[in-house]
Design a protein around this motif. Sequence first.
Motif, PDB file in Angstrom:
ATOM      1  N   LEU A 176       0.862  -1.177   0.000  1.00  0.00           N
ATOM      2  CA  LEU A 176       0.000   0.000   0.000  1.00  0.00           C
ATOM      3  C   LEU A 176       0.899   1.228   0.000  1.00  0.00           C
ATOM      4  CD1 LEU A 176      -3.069   0.448   0.081  1.00  0.00           C
ATOM      5  CD2 LEU A 176      -2.886   0.835   2.526  1.00  0.00           C
ATOM      6  N   MET A 177       0.797   2.023  -1.062  1.00  0.00           N
ATOM      7  CA  MET A 177       1.625   3.225  -1.207  1.00  0.00           C
ATOM      8  C   MET A 177       0.831   4.428  -0.698  1.00  0.00           C
ATOM      9  SD  MET A 177       4.328   1.917  -2.660  1.00  0.00           S
ATOM     10  CE  MET A 177       5.243   3.269  -3.386  1.00  0.00           C
ATOM     11  N   VAL A 178       1.353   5.079   0.331  1.00  0.00           N
ATOM     12  CA  VAL A 178       0.653   6.178   0.994  1.00  0.00           C
ATOM     13  C   VAL A 178       1.494   7.446   0.886  1.00  0.00           C
ATOM     14  CG1 VAL A 178      -0.400   6.984   3.138  1.00  0.00           C
ATOM     15  CG2 VAL A 178      -0.357   4.529   2.618  1.00  0.00           C
ATOM     16  N   GLY A 179       0.861   8.536   0.479  1.00  0.00           N
ATOM     17  CA  GLY A 179       1.538   9.823   0.415  1.00  0.00           C
ATOM     18  C   GLY A 179       1.073  10.719   1.555  1.00  0.00           C
ATOM     19  N   ALA A 180       1.993  11.394   2.206  1.00  0.00           N
ATOM     20  CA  ALA A 180       1.629  12.272   3.322  1.00  0.00           C
ATOM     21  C   ALA A 180       2.745  13.256   3.597  1.00  0.00           C
ATOM     22  CB  ALA A 180       1.334  11.464   4.579  1.00  0.00           C
ATOM     23  N   GLN A 181       2.363  14.417   4.112  1.00  0.00           N
ATOM     24  CA  GLN A 181       3.348  15.393   4.561  1.00  0.00           C
ATOM     25  C   GLN A 181       3.880  14.995   5.935  1.00  0.00           C
ATOM     26  OE1 GLN A 181       1.702  19.348   4.433  1.00  0.00           O
ATOM     27  NE2 GLN A 181       1.277  19.261   2.252  1.00  0.00           N
ATOM     28  N   GLU A 182       5.021  15.569   6.282  1.00  0.00           N
ATOM     29  CA  GLU A 182       5.681  15.230   7.548  1.00  0.00           C
ATOM     30  C   GLU A 182       4.777  15.446   8.751  1.00  0.00           C
ATOM     31  OE1 GLU A 182       9.434  16.771  10.307  1.00  0.00           O
ATOM     32  OE2 GLU A 182       8.724  17.957   8.600  1.00  0.00           O
ATOM     33  N   SER A 183       4.029  16.544   8.772  1.00  0.00           N
ATOM     34  CA  SER A 183       3.197  16.840   9.937  1.00  0.00           C
ATOM     35  C   SER A 183       2.147  15.767  10.147  1.00  0.00           C
ATOM     36  CB  SER A 183       2.522  18.211   9.766  1.00  0.00           C
ATOM     37  OG  SER A 183       1.746  18.253   8.579  1.00  0.00           O
ATOM     38  N   GLN A 184       1.572  15.261   9.062  1.00  0.00           N
ATOM     39  CA  GLN A 184       0.561  14.215   9.185  1.00  0.00           C
ATOM     40  C   GLN A 184       1.178  12.904   9.647  1.00  0.00           C
ATOM     41  OE1 GLN A 184      -0.388  14.722   5.166  1.00  0.00           O
ATOM     42  NE2 GLN A 184      -1.927  16.294   5.480  1.00  0.00           N
ATOM     43  N   CYS A 185       2.346  12.561   9.078  1.00  0.00           N
ATOM     44  CA  CYS A 185       3.028  11.328   9.490  1.00  0.00           C
ATOM     45  C   CYS A 185       3.364  11.352  10.972  1.00  0.00           C
ATOM     46  CB  CYS A 185       4.304  11.140   8.678  1.00  0.00           C
ATOM     47  SG  CYS A 185       4.027  10.671   6.959  1.00  0.00           S
ATOM     48  N   THR A 186       3.745  12.530  11.469  1.00  0.00           N
ATOM     49  CA  THR A 186       4.200  12.642  12.853  1.00  0.00           C
ATOM     50  C   THR A 186       3.050  12.728  13.840  1.00  0.00           C
ATOM     51  OG1 THR A 186       6.180  13.804  12.076  1.00  0.00           O
ATOM     52  CG2 THR A 186       5.658  13.973  14.421  1.00  0.00           C
ATOM     53  N   TYR A 187       2.021  13.496  13.518  1.00  0.00           N
ATOM     54  CA  TYR A 187       1.013  13.837  14.525  1.00  0.00           C
ATOM     55  C   TYR A 187      -0.364  13.206  14.311  1.00  0.00           C
ATOM     56  CZ  TYR A 187       4.560  17.270  15.625  1.00  0.00           C
ATOM     57  OH  TYR A 187       5.751  17.869  15.953  1.00  0.00           O
ATOM     58  N   ARG A 188      -0.631  12.687  13.141  1.00  0.00           N
ATOM     59  CA  ARG A 188      -1.966  12.155  12.885  1.00  0.00           C
ATOM     60  C   ARG A 188      -1.989  10.648  12.612  1.00  0.00           C
ATOM     61  NH1 ARG A 188      -5.101  15.982  14.955  1.00  0.00           N
ATOM     62  NH2 ARG A 188      -5.482  17.815  13.638  1.00  0.00           N
ATOM     63  N   LEU A 189      -0.968  10.122  11.956  1.00  0.00           N
ATOM     64  CA  LEU A 189      -1.072   8.783  11.405  1.00  0.00           C
ATOM     65  C   LEU A 189      -0.586   7.621  12.273  1.00  0.00           C
ATOM     66  CD1 LEU A 189      -0.164   9.417   7.669  1.00  0.00           C
ATOM     67  CD2 LEU A 189      -2.308   9.725   8.875  1.00  0.00           C
ATOM     68  N   PRO A 190       0.303   7.811  13.262  1.00  0.00           N
ATOM     69  CA  PRO A 190       0.799   6.647  14.011  1.00  0.00           C
ATOM     70  C   PRO A 190      -0.275   5.701  14.536  1.00  0.00           C
ATOM     71  CG  PRO A 190       2.145   8.537  14.522  1.00  0.00           C
ATOM     72  CD  PRO A 190       1.025   9.045  13.647  1.00  0.00           C
ATOM     73  N   PRO A 191      -1.371   6.167  15.160  1.00  0.00           N
ATOM     74  CA  PRO A 191      -2.373   5.193  15.631  1.00  0.00           C
ATOM     75  C   PRO A 191      -3.057   4.442  14.494  1.00  0.00           C
ATOM     76  CG  PRO A 191      -3.163   7.458  15.945  1.00  0.00           C
ATOM     77  CD  PRO A 191      -1.722   7.542  15.572  1.00  0.00           C
ATOM     78  N   ILE A 192      -3.213   5.103  13.348  1.00  0.00           N
ATOM     79  CA  ILE A 192      -3.807   4.429  12.189  1.00  0.00           C
ATOM     80  C   ILE A 192      -2.882   3.317  11.697  1.00  0.00           C
ATOM     81  CG2 ILE A 192      -4.565   4.749   9.790  1.00  0.00           C
ATOM     82  CD1 ILE A 192      -5.256   7.648  10.526  1.00  0.00           C
ATOM     83  N   LEU A 193      -1.604   3.624  11.619  1.00  0.00           N
ATOM     84  CA  LEU A 193      -0.644   2.637  11.125  1.00  0.00           C
ATOM     85  C   LEU A 193      -0.542   1.451  12.069  1.00  0.00           C
ATOM     86  CD1 LEU A 193       2.193   5.036   9.911  1.00  0.00           C
ATOM     87  CD2 LEU A 193       0.108   4.319   8.761  1.00  0.00           C
ATOM     88  N   LYS A 194      -0.557   1.710  13.352  1.00  0.00           N
ATOM     89  CA  LYS A 194      -0.455   0.633  14.337  1.00  0.00           C
ATOM     90  C   LYS A 194      -1.634  -0.326  14.216  1.00  0.00           C
ATOM     91  CE  LYS A 194      -0.031  -0.245  19.291  1.00  0.00           C
ATOM     92  NZ  LYS A 194       0.029   0.378  20.650  1.00  0.00           N
ATOM     93  N   GLU A 195      -2.832   0.218  14.123  1.00  0.00           N
ATOM     94  CA  GLU A 195      -4.024  -0.619  14.029  1.00  0.00           C
ATOM     95  C   GLU A 195      -4.077  -1.346  12.682  1.00  0.00           C
ATOM     96  OE1 GLU A 195      -7.413  -2.632  14.841  1.00  0.00           O
ATOM     97  OE2 GLU A 195      -6.108  -1.530  16.222  1.00  0.00           O
ATOM     98  N   PHE A 196      -3.682  -0.658  11.611  1.00  0.00           N
ATOM     99  CA  PHE A 196      -3.700  -1.288  10.294  1.00  0.00           C
ATOM    100  C   PHE A 196      -2.761  -2.485  10.252  1.00  0.00           C
ATOM    101  CE2 PHE A 196      -2.144  -1.853   5.964  1.00  0.00           C
ATOM    102  CZ  PHE A 196      -3.335  -1.940   5.254  1.00  0.00           C
ATOM    103  N   LYS A 197      -1.560  -2.328  10.801  1.00  0.00           N
ATOM    104  CA  LYS A 197      -0.591  -3.427  10.779  1.00  0.00           C
ATOM    105  C   LYS A 197      -1.071  -4.604  11.618  1.00  0.00           C
ATOM    106  CE  LYS A 197       2.651  -3.844   8.938  1.00  0.00           C
ATOM    107  NZ  LYS A 197       2.846  -4.419   7.578  1.00  0.00           N
TER     108      LYS A 197
END
Length: 297
Positions: free
Chosen positions: A92-113
Amino acid sequence: MEIKQLITFNMAAETLNFTQTAKLLNFAQSSVTAQIKALEAELGTPLFERLGKRLSLTDAGYRFKTYAEKMVRISEEAKLIVSGTEEQSGTLMVGAQESQCTYRLPPILKEFKSQFPQVKLVFKPAHSDEMAREQLAGGELDVAFIMDTCRPGEALVIEPLIKEELVIVASSPHPLLQKSEVLPEDLEHETLLLTEAGCSYRNIFEDFFRAAGVYALNKIEFGSIEAIKQCVIAGLGIALLPKMAVEADIKAGRMNELGWKNTAAPTYTQIAWHKDKWMTPPLKAFIELTRQTFKNY
């Protein structure tokens, strides 16, 4: 050309090391070399060049990499369609800016994995919203996070997730903290710490000055929000950033928010994908997980 060759090329393009590529793919190094040479012969052009001990992609290699990644992903999708297996895999190829990767996405990535342990997540930096849109339109990304005003996406499906507050921050203390509202002319002689060109909130900041006929001369451009934050804290200048990126620093007293009136259209974090994209179960799940997670922000 064979999918095996494309997989080998993609890995070699990432590592820029045939020995490391062979180890990662469990091939003999001679096999990696032979596959790359066969691919170059079929394409009629070198894909790699060796400068001393350093391996690098040629211009043709850079151009071919985008198509090689697409072909491998399409192959993976085709296998999923016909196999009907419950165990989902692929990339899955995901595009995101640094601010989103740092402050918004970690819980999404953890649950997805946890739901899809066999799916490989690859994040590509999208330094501007236009870059993300172009990469989605070109098939380089499966899904992307965009921070922008709400506007039509033509070939894209774009779904707002959350309204983002933008704040101007300065070091603590700073003379302008005494003003209830700072105007563009108040900041004319300040050093502006800016994100890269094309970033939506940089455009808003520059429009803030342009609308008032004020042109600040002292500007420093950064590729990293974290670098901007550290420079603000050190008193090197002021910056306009999403509040999510500086909220903890403001609460801790490391920097302060300046009062200003943002007259631009509201900025939203949005999730986007191509309207013709085949929605694999992992992609569907990623989008739905994102929706649910953002409801809690």
